[in-house]
Each structure stands twice: as C-alpha cells, then as structure tokens.
Design a protein around this motif. Structure first.
Motif, PDB file in Angstrom:
ATOM      1  N   ARG A  29       0.827  -1.207   0.000  1.00 13.41           N
ATOM      2  CA  ARG A  29       0.000   0.000   0.000  1.00 13.41           C
ATOM      3  C   ARG A  29       0.862   1.258   0.000  1.00 13.41           C
ATOM      4  NH1 ARG A  29      -3.610   2.404   4.942  1.00 13.41           N
ATOM      5  NH2 ARG A  29      -4.878   3.865   3.704  1.00 13.41           N
TER       6      ARG A  29
ATOM      7  N   VAL B  68      -8.840   1.705  -1.730  1.00 11.06           N
ATOM      8  CA  VAL B  68     -10.022   1.265  -0.984  1.00 11.06           C
ATOM      9  C   VAL B  68     -10.328   2.302   0.083  1.00 11.06           C
ATOM     10  CG1 VAL B  68      -9.664  -1.182  -1.429  1.00 11.06           C
ATOM     11  CG2 VAL B  68      -8.537  -0.131   0.515  1.00 11.06           C
TER      12      VAL B  68
ATOM     13  N   ASP C 202     -11.853   1.671   3.173  1.00 10.74           N
ATOM     14  CA  ASP C 202     -11.557   1.152   4.518  1.00 10.74           C
ATOM     15  C   ASP C 202     -10.461   0.099   4.372  1.00 10.74           C
ATOM     16  OD1 ASP C 202     -11.517   0.326   7.115  1.00 10.74           O
ATOM     17  OD2 ASP C 202     -13.632  -0.251   7.235  1.00 10.74           O
ATOM     18  N   PHE C 203      -9.216   0.531   4.468  1.00  8.86           N
ATOM     19  CA  PHE C 203      -8.109  -0.396   4.258  1.00  8.86           C
ATOM     20  C   PHE C 203      -8.055  -1.499   5.308  1.00  8.86           C
ATOM     21  CE2 PHE C 203      -3.678  -1.526   5.214  1.00  8.86           C
ATOM     22  CZ  PHE C 203      -3.363  -2.190   4.037  1.00  8.86           C
TER      23      PHE C 203
ATOM     24  N   ASN D 228     -10.412  -2.967   7.020  1.00  8.85           N
ATOM     25  CA  ASN D 228     -11.452  -3.957   6.760  1.00  8.85           C
ATOM     26  C   ASN D 228     -11.131  -4.753   5.489  1.00  8.85           C
ATOM     27  OD1 ASN D 228     -13.885  -5.341   7.034  1.00  8.85           O
ATOM     28  ND2 ASN D 228     -14.997  -3.838   5.801  1.00  8.85           N
ATOM     29  N   TRP D 229     -10.644  -4.064   4.455  1.00 10.55           N
ATOM     30  CA  TRP D 229     -10.269  -4.753   3.216  1.00 10.55           C
ATOM     31  C   TRP D 229      -9.128  -5.732   3.462  1.00 10.55           C
ATOM     32  CZ3 TRP D 229      -5.652  -4.681   0.477  1.00 10.55           C
ATOM     33  CH2 TRP D 229      -5.686  -5.234  -0.798  1.00 10.55           C
ATOM     34  N   ARG D 230      -8.152  -5.326   4.244  1.00 11.65           N
ATOM     35  CA  ARG D 230      -7.022  -6.212   4.539  1.00 11.65           C
ATOM     36  C   ARG D 230      -7.487  -7.430   5.316  1.00 11.65           C
ATOM     37  NH1 ARG D 230      -2.301  -3.705   8.108  1.00 11.65           N
ATOM     38  NH2 ARG D 230      -4.077  -3.583   9.528  1.00 11.65           N
TER      39      ARG D 230
ATOM     40  N   GLU E  30     -10.435  -8.828   5.087  1.00 14.28           N
ATOM     41  CA  GLU E  30     -11.138  -9.699   4.148  1.00 14.28           C
ATOM     42  C   GLU E  30     -10.150 -10.510   3.302  1.00 14.28           C
ATOM     43  OE1 GLU E  30     -13.687  -7.321   1.810  1.00 14.28           O
ATOM     44  OE2 GLU E  30     -15.077  -6.830   3.456  1.00 14.28           O
ATOM     45  N   VAL E  31      -9.092  -9.858   2.849  1.00 12.86           N
ATOM     46  CA  VAL E  31      -8.106 -10.583   2.047  1.00 12.86           C
ATOM     47  C   VAL E  31      -7.380 -11.620   2.901  1.00 12.86           C
ATOM     48  CG1 VAL E  31      -6.018 -10.353   0.648  1.00 12.86           C
ATOM     49  CG2 VAL E  31      -7.821  -8.647   0.480  1.00 12.86           C
TER      50      VAL E  31
ATOM     51  N   GLU F   4      -9.170 -12.314  -7.945  1.00 15.60           N
ATOM     52  CA  GLU F   4      -9.622 -10.936  -8.010  1.00 15.60           C
ATOM     53  C   GLU F   4      -8.775 -10.181  -9.026  1.00 15.60           C
ATOM     54  OE1 GLU F   4      -9.552  -9.042  -4.234  1.00 15.60           O
ATOM     55  OE2 GLU F   4     -11.194 -10.262  -3.389  1.00 15.60           O
TER      56      GLU F   4
ATOM     57  N   TRP G 178      -7.142  -6.440  -9.549  1.00 13.29           N
ATOM     58  CA  TRP G 178      -6.790  -5.232  -8.812  1.00 13.29           C
ATOM     59  C   TRP G 178      -6.361  -4.143  -9.791  1.00 13.29           C
ATOM     60  CZ3 TRP G 178      -3.439  -6.955  -3.987  1.00 13.29           C
ATOM     61  CH2 TRP G 178      -4.237  -7.732  -3.146  1.00 13.29           C
TER      62      TRP G 178
END
Length: 780
Positions: free
Chosen positions: A351, A359, A361-362, A364-366, A368-369, A381, A383
C-alpha cells in the motif's frame, strides 16, 4: 431364624456340658458364683457366634440323617433342610445334581469309615452361591455313633474373584503370546535389555539386520545393531534413558545388507527394570526429504524465472518464499522474506508503494483478504492500481493452512485485448464495407466468416449463412443460381485448393440472371481459406466494348496508313510539278517574262519550297505518331554534321544580329539517320533563332560520355513558362472521341521530339521567363 433340632441338640449338649461344669464348680465353690455367671454369658456368646459365623455346620449321621441350621437350606436353593443326605437333590429346582450328590455321599462315607477329611466345592442348582465343604469325623462328644461333621463355607465372592483372576490370567497369556508374535513378526528390529543393559531378547528383524543366524546367537554374542557414535555405545545410550526415565530417540546411520541405511532408534524405559528398543528404517523418508528439498529448490528457481509474481505463506501467515517478479510487482524490499514478514505487513508495504487498489476502509479490506487463509476455495480478483496497472490476483489455500499468493501483471494483455477487439471490429467493418464479397472457410469445410456482400453476390438469402453451413450445403444452394449448375464443381475446387491444398486458385462463373462473377481463393496463415468474389459483369461489357473500339481503331489505323501513303504521293507530286513549271517559267522556256512575271514565278517557287517543307513535316509527324517513321541509321561525325546545319542558317543568324557559339570535340560520333536527325536539330535551331532578340547569343554544345551523346541548343531569348513548354511539346493528336485530329500551334518542337524518340533518345526542354531556353537532345 429357627434352629434345627440337631443343632439344638448339639448346642444343648454343649450347654449341658458347660452347665455341668458350672454346677460342679457351684457345688464345689459357692464362692465362685460370680465366675459361673461369667461362664454362662460366655456360653451364650459362643452360641451366638456359631449362629452368625460364615461357616454352617452339617452333621451327617451313620444312617444318613443330617442335622443343620435352616439357613443352610437357602444356600442349597431349598425351601427347608431335608432329613437325609440323599434328599439334598431337589429334582432340578434346587439342591445338588446327581453327580454332586454322589461325590458328596462318597466323601461322607469314606470319612465315616476312615476318619479322612475331605474338601470339595459345590454349585447348587437353585442358588447362585459357590459353596466349599470341609468334612471331618465328628467328635464322639458331638456324635458318638461315627457321624461326619461338615462345615459349609459361602465361597461365592472368592469364587468370582478367582474366576476373574483366571480370565485375566488367560487373557494376559493370550496377549503376551500375541505381543511376542507381533514383536517377532515386526518388520523393524526390536530388542529388550535387562537391568545390566545386556541384550536378552531380539526379534527376527534384528537378527536379519545384524546378519546373524538366530536370536540366541545375537544374545550370546551381544551383537549390537547400532554402532558407537562419538564414543557412546548403544548400551550406554539405553542406560541414559533408564536413568532419565525418559525415551531417547535419535537418527543414526548403520550398515544393513551391505548398504548404509538411516535408522530412527528409540530406547524406551519399561515399568520396572529393563529397556526396550526399536529401530525404524527411515532411509526412504530421508531420500524423499532430500528429493523434496531438491524439488523445492528447483521449483523456487523455476518460479524466479517466471514473469508472474508468486509468494508462499505458512500457516502462521508469514512469508516463506517470494520470487523476483513478486518483489517487482509490489515494490517490496529484497530482505522481506528473511524477515518472515506477515501477510498483513506485506499488504501494508504494498500500500505504501501504491501497489494495491484504492479502498475506502483499508483495515477492513485487509482483513477480508487475510480471510483467504481460513477457506478451502481458490480466490481470484482483479486489482486496478492507481498507475493504470491491472493485476490478476490468485489466492490458493494450502492443506497445511498456508497460502500461495500469485500476482500477474495483465496490463499489456488487456491493452492487447483492447487492440485485438478494435482490430476485430475494424476487420468486421472493413469486410462488411468492401466492394468485393468475401468468405472464410475452415479446413473442415464449414463457412466461418463472411461479409454482407457475399450472400448478395450469389443471390442467396442472408439467413442461409447464419448457421455456418458446410461447403457442400452452400454449393448446393449456389448451384441453383448458376446458368450451368455443373460449374459449381469449379467453385468447390477453388475452395479445396485454399483450405486443403494450400494454394491459390481462381475461376469465373456466369449466373442465371446474366451476371458474371470472378472468384479466387487465397490460403490464410491460420489454416483457413479466403474466397473473394467480384461482380465483373460491367467490366466484361466494357471489355467487349473496348474490343469493338480496338477493332475500329485498327481499321482506322489501317485507313490512316493508306491515307499517309496516298498523301505522300498526292502532296509531293503536285508540288513537284508546280515547282518544276515555276523553274521553267523563270528560265524562259515559255518565253521571256516581264520583270513582274519573273518576280511572281520566283515567289511561286519559294512558296512551293516552303509548302513542301511543311507537308513533309506534317507527314513525318503523322508517320512518327503512327509508328511508321522509316529510319536508316549510319555513323555520323557530329561536329561536321552540326556545322553544316549551322552554315545553312548563317544568313538568318547574321540578319537577326545574333552570335552563335559551337563547342565540340572533333572525334565525337553517333549512329543515327542523317536526314531525320538533321531535321530535328534544324527545327530546334530555327526555334532558337526566332526566339532570340537582336544582340542575343545561341550556344550549341556537343558532349559524349559513357556512350551517351548530349546535344544542347541554348539561347538568351525571353524564355517560356511551364504552360508554354507543355503547349510547345504538343503536336497533332487524335480528338477525345478518336474520330478526328486536333491541331496544336507549331510543329517544330513536337516533330523534333518525335524524330529523336524514333532514334531511342529523349528531348528535354529547360526554360524560364527572362532567362532563355535550352533544348537538350540525348541519344544512346
């Protein structure tokens, strides 16, 4: 419980004895009354103890009568005690069976006769009790007639314990036998050491491993399987395991059957004294481990050569491997693998380098990944990065809880795909808007691609092509549209030539509606065949018209040839006659003429000379344009040849107040027709004289280089524009409709050009207004 009469008799006898003794004591010593009471209490306690004792007495008299407490009846499974020993058999509902009763009767009779004691065990039918009988000859004070006194003990609990112990012992013997058999049949070497750490027991695998002939030999000679390592023997290692009371496991190398093998040896302390040991052959596992390490190194080396970024994370989400493309894709530092960076830290570093999607909300995204580690499915996915880079991300969970993270830079592929789509749309648009009808046939014969004109060219409906028909079906429909249906075989041959024979082929066919189609096939690089169809009906009609026009022109050319041949005679003969008569008149043949008549005759001769020259020019120009100019070439010395032409125009040059400069080497020569070349040079020189004002200069220069002769005639006149030069070069040409002749002003330069071109040369004009004109004759 009510006492039996026999027992009461016995007890009564005992009490009577005690009473007699007590009375005797009372009689002898009344002072001992207190002691007598004590004895009395003791007798009662003794009687009570007998009633509650675990052994019940059974008295069998000589005649078979029995005496016993009633509670013994319950032990035998009877409602009441019988009077005789033979009645202890209950008939199947209780008591003793016949065999038990017969055995008991035999023991009782032998005791009564020989006073020998006996012991036996009974299991009554109607009772769950196990009874032990101990019989002796009764004391005469109890039964003076030789009765047998049997004490019956309830042995039920002890018998259960003994049965359990017997079963356990039998099971232990079976287990021990199975264990010994298992150890003996085990494929791995196993052994047992005593408290002195000496071998006491080994199995067959041990014997085979050490190359001995029997276990006894191994134990007797104390043959060790494992060699001493670092000065420590196998028995010392076993002693260390016994002292620590903990198993010791180690990997050693030893020789088995002439091969060095890796063994995992375990020394295990047992409960009590002794050490057990076993060895597992792990040579194959070690070999597989080495092969796996080599495979992993080769795999990682191969991954480093890929253009796709690949990284591997373990179950703790720490990076264990990342190839060079992965570092480049995410802009990671070189030492990130050695630092055991976590998956989340890797995303954070990416990042910071702008290598992840933007994104909102980093965290929250991190999260999820990172959840890819907890699933069993492959995640894919796309990107899009801020710098217009497109990454294809693939997360493959591993069975051990790890994750393989793959990143592929597809920016160039997407650009190529977009370009390809554009090219396909362009190709489709080009195909659909071409004048020619096009179709592409696959090697298997089906129609793969076509444009809008293809169906119309053959007179077919567009719906007939929507199903990509086979060539046979399409040709069957086309055959119906042909003037001669048999000509469809030629179309089939052309298609086969392009798709199967990989060669070009063409043909022509006529349709039933009168149209003519020209078709051709071209093999394509992808194995398909391109068929082009062109409607040549109009061109065929124009070709026929042109053929008719050509025939007409050929006839006109023949007429022109005859005309020129006739005119050459018809023009020259009258002019020659007129010139001859004028000369006769001037010479006085017809009589002396007056001065005025002589002037008229001389004017007639001069006009005839000029007219003859103009007629010859016209005929020569016409013959040259018609390709009928006769040439008789010979070798000509240029300097004398051109000097002669200049000398004939000396008067005109002098009269015009001009000067002429002739430059040439004396040895220059050329192969040409003297008459025609003279006329060409003369026309150009005459034009230069006419175009140069008084006081001007004319230069004639002859040059020859590398078999190319250049004769240039230049003047200092007013010059010409490009339009004037174009008009000067034009001569007499047919009109646009081909039916007449169009005349242009002046014949000198066009005729000179025709004469020079008839020699295989060229005429070049170079002029500019106010700078004069130069004509250059180039002859081979």
């Amino acid at each position: 419980m009510t006492d039996s009469p026999a027992l009461m008799v016995i007890i009564g006898l005992l009490l009577a004895a005690w009473t007699a003794v007590a009375g005797w004591f009372m009689l002898r010593a009344s002072a001992r009354s207190k002691g007598t009471e004590t004895i009395r209490r003791s007798a009662r306690r003794l009687s009570r103890m007998i009633e509650e004792s675990p052994a019940v007495p059974l008295l069998v008299r000589a005649d078979g009568r029995i005496e016993a407490p009633e509670r013994l009846a319950g032990w035998f499974g009877l409602d009441r005690m019988p009077e005789y020993l033979s009645e202890l058999s209950g008939g199947g509902d209780g008591g003793l069976d016949d065999a038990q009763l017969e055995t008991l009767t035999g023991h009782v009779r032998r005791t009564q006769k020989t006073a020998a004691s006996f012991t036996m065990t009974l299991a009554p039918l109607g009772s769950r009790k196990a009874l032990t009988l101990r019989g002796t000859l009764a004391d005469p004070s109890v039964s003076p007639a030789g009765a047998a006194l049997i004490w019956v003990f309830d042995f039920t609990e002890s018998e259960g314990e003994l049965s359990a112990l017997r079963e356990q012992a039998a099971s232990a013997r079976e287990d021990f036998g199975a264990l010994v058999g298992l150890i003996e049949a085990a494929p791995m070497p196993m052994w047992f050491r005593g408290a002195d750490m000496q071998l006491r027991l080994v199995n067959r695998a041990y014997v085979s491993a050490v190359g001995s002939d029997s276990p006894d030999t191994v134990v007797r000679e104390q043959i060790e399987l494992v060699e001493s390592m670092d000065g420590v023997s196998a028995s010392e290692v076993a002693q260390q395991a016994g002292e620590r009371r903990k198993a010791i496991e180690r990997v050693v190398t030893t020789t088995i059957d002439g091969e060095r093998r890796s063994l995992r040896v375990t020394d295990l302390p047992l409960i009590g004294d002794g050490i057990a040991g076993y060895a597992v052959d792990i040579e194959e596992m070690e070999e597989q481990a080495r092969e796996f390490r080599a495979f992993r190194e080769a795999q990682r080396s191969m991954l480093d050569q890929l253009s796709i970024g690949v990284a591997q994370f373990d179950a703790n989400r720490r990076m264990t491997f990342a190839n060079q493309p992965f570092h480049r894709v995410f802009g990671l530092p070189p030492g990130i693998v050695g630092e055991r960076t976590t998956f989340e830290q890797m995303l954070m570093a990416a990042r910071e380098n702008g290598r992840i999607p933007e994104v909102r909300d980093f965290p929250n995204w991190r999260q999820e990944v990172a959840g890819w580690f907890l699933t069993d499915e492959t995640h894919e996915e796309n990107w899009p990065l801020p710098d217009s880079t497109h990454l294809r991300i693939l997360g493959q969970p591993l069975p051990d809880g790890g994750l393989v993270f793959i990143a592929e830079d597809r920016t160039e592929q997407l650009a190529l795909s977009a370009t390809r789509d554009t090219l396909l749309r362009t190709r489709t648009a080009t195909f659909d808007n071409l004048f020619e009808a096009l179709a592409v046939f696959a090697p298997d014969g089906h129609l793969e691609l076509w444009n809008r004109s293809f169906a119309g060219a053959w007179g077919l409906e567009e719906e007939a092509l929507d199903g990509h028909p086979q060539a046979e079906d399409l040709l069957e429909a086309i055959a119906k549209k042909l003037a001669d249906p048999k000509e469809v075989a030629a179309i089939n041959h052309v298609i086969r030539a392009a798709t199967l024979d990989r060669r070009k082929q063409r043909g022509t066919v006529k349709l039933a509606d009168g149209r003519t189609l020209d078709f051709a096939s071209v093999p394509l690089p992808d194995g398909n065949g391109l068929i082009t169809v062109l409607d040549i009906t109009a061109s065929r009609q124009a070709e026929e018209a042109l053929r008719e026009r050509n025939r007409a022109l050929e006839e006109a050319d023949a007429v022109t040839t005859r005309f020129l041949a006739n005119m050459s005679y018809e023009f020259r003969t009258p002019l020659t006659s007129i010139g001859g008569f004028a000369e006769l008149l001037t010479s006085g043949v017809a009589g002396e003429l007056s001065p005025q008549a002589k002037d008229y005759a001389q004017a007639i001769a001069q006009s005839v000379s000029k007219l003859t020259e103009q007629v010859e020019n016209v005929l020569d120009l016409s013959q040259s344009e018609a390709g009928l100019m006769p040439l008789t070439k010979q070798k000509i010395a240029l300097l004398p040849f051109v000097t002669e032409i200049v000398r004939k125009r000396e008067d005109a040059i002098t009269a015009g107040g001009l000067t002429l400069d002739l430059r040439s080497d004396p040895d220059k020569s050329v192969s040409a027709d003297p008459q025609q070349l003279r006329r060409a040079i003369a026309h150009l020189l005459d034009n230069a004289i006419r175009a140069t004002p008084s006081g001007g200069k004319i230069t004639v220069e002859i040059r020859q280089k590398k078999d190319v002769t250049r004769i240039s005639i230049s003047d200092t006149g007013k010059g010409m524009s490009h339009h004037d030069m174009a008009r000067a070069l034009e001569g007499i040409r047919p009109t646009a409709d081909g039916r007449g002749i169009e005349r242009r002003q002046g014949l000198g330069i066009p005729l000179a050009r025709q004469l020079i071109e008839a020699h295989g040369g060229t005429l070049e004009l170079q002029s500019r207004r106010g700078s004069g004109t130069m004509a250059v004759i180039v002859l081979p």
